[in-house]
Design an enzyme around this catalytic site. Sequence first.
Site, PDB file in Angstrom:
ATOM      1  N   GLU A 179       0.803  -1.324   0.038  1.00 46.19           N
ATOM      2  CA  GLU A 179      -0.066   0.004   0.010  1.00 46.19           C
ATOM      3  C   GLU A 179       0.894   1.137   0.032  1.00 46.19           C
ATOM      4  O   GLU A 179       0.587   2.177  -0.658  1.00 46.19           O
ATOM      5  CB  GLU A 179      -0.806   0.135   1.141  1.00 46.19           C
ATOM      6  CG  GLU A 179      -2.293  -0.947   1.197  1.00 46.19           C
ATOM      7  CD  GLU A 179      -1.837  -2.340   1.419  1.00 46.19           C
ATOM      8  OE1 GLU A 179      -2.743  -3.132   0.812  1.00 46.19           O
ATOM      9  OE2 GLU A 179      -0.870  -2.494   1.698  1.00 46.19           O
ATOM     10  N   HIS A 197      -9.053  -5.536  10.677  1.00 47.78           N
ATOM     11  CA  HIS A 197      -9.604  -5.403   9.375  1.00 47.78           C
ATOM     12  C   HIS A 197     -10.999  -4.900   9.585  1.00 47.78           C
ATOM     13  O   HIS A 197     -11.842  -4.728   8.749  1.00 47.78           O
ATOM     14  CB  HIS A 197      -9.960  -6.840   8.650  1.00 47.78           C
ATOM     15  CG  HIS A 197      -8.617  -7.557   8.469  1.00 47.78           C
ATOM     16  ND1 HIS A 197      -8.030  -8.107   9.274  1.00 47.78           N
ATOM     17  CD2 HIS A 197      -8.131  -7.755   7.004  1.00 47.78           C
ATOM     18  CE1 HIS A 197      -6.806  -8.795   8.561  1.00 47.78           C
ATOM     19  NE2 HIS A 197      -7.097  -8.492   7.214  1.00 47.78           N
TER      20      HIS A 197
END
Length: 492
Positions: free
Chosen positions: A225, A294
Amino acid sequence: MPIEVLMPALSPTMEAGKLAKWLKKEGDAVKSGDVIAEIETDKATMEVESVDEGTLGKILIEEGAEDVRVNTPIALILGEGEDAGALSDGGAQAGAKQQKTDAEPPADEPTSGGEAAAKSAEEGAAKDEAGGKQSPQEAKAAGSAAAAPPQPEATPEPDVPEGTEMVSLTVREALRDAMAEEMRADERVFLMGEEVAEYQGAYKVSQGLLDEFGPERVIDTPITEHGFAGVGVGAALAGLKPIVEFMTFNFAMQAMDQIINSAAKTHYMSGGQMNCSIVFRGPNGAAARVAAQHSQDYSAWYSSVPGLIVVAPYTAADFKGLLKAAIRDENPVVFLENEILYGQSSPVPKLDDYLVPIGKAKIARPGKDVTIVAWSIGMTYALKAAEELAKDGIEAEVIDLRTLRPMDTDTVIASVKKTGRCVTVEEGWAQSGVGAEIAARIMERAFDWLDAPVTRVSGKDVPMPYAANLEKLALPSVAEVVEAAKAVCYRS
């Protein structure tokens, strides 16, 4: 009657999986939350928990079975006082349901656990209207407000022509259409991220885009990322208009330096000489049993940063119109989606170029007694609570913020001056949350109109648990919103 244990969905796009292993055997006592089996897909392994207390009476799907479709009964649990004789009827019904599931052709849109719960909730409502009552098992299957979302009243944007045809789209379809339309209109727009091309998106949001636009404009990236967010920012500073998809904004933690220090600050630090027209988009907040790393809601984090625009829609129409507006904006936009909402449908105006203005809230349900402010999936709790409050004669006005930065404070203040009361709803934590910011602005601009303190309903102050029963307790509920609204109205 025995309680069915259904094949769960690991994600909104999962259609079937492998029942890898049974951890309990027939005759074993089980409690709610006990892990009884493991299922697998090509991406992950998940534990299946018992939905109630009792005895594991019958295993319907043997371990090792492949391609078990979501919502297929996989086991039967006997409740207290039930014996094996109850399994004959229950097993036959479950078997018939499994045969029906196998015989049905796959739907165009995969059926997620949330959509199945929504259907169950609709069936339960129909039973109530017909004068029947739901069993505890049926009520449990009806799911949460997020699983069976109430729809806001159809209030199109002021610039939508009267009589415009409305089409029903899922949120994922609305997002895909928005990106496709902007990519057709402007060759500078491109999409990049993990699995956006060949796999057509981790949540199938980019379905069909690779075929139409090719690998130069729909780009699969490595799992880094920090790296691909930086490439996107660089492309934006050079004049392109990237859409950077994060598989979840939890993974964007690796890219914070690129988003905050590079994208958000460069325009200011360059004295206005450099723009960074980029959209960072992907699911934000809790999904279903994906645990603390998450499930975090980053609404408050990003909306505290000058230089960023932060958008968090709820309806398919707003997802489409706001994403198109975000792509065209010359500033960096953090576009917060929600995994649970991807498969949910609502009306979208059938227009050649449908836009929703950034920074403008919407009154989703008019009312006069209390203002409820929410955004994204928080709207499910707010709208359902408003329905419940109306049964007790309390008319709640529900405001969908849609954009968190810049925040449409004027719409909130105007409503609070009318109702004298306000409740905010968010799945994020209360401390330093968006609800706290709303409360502060109301205190500054509408204190003299308040008849009660502003009240916040939020996620609990813990990392998100993995266990389904604890996850449910950690998130807001419709009951909590109803209780808060009644408290500020001084109604028990």
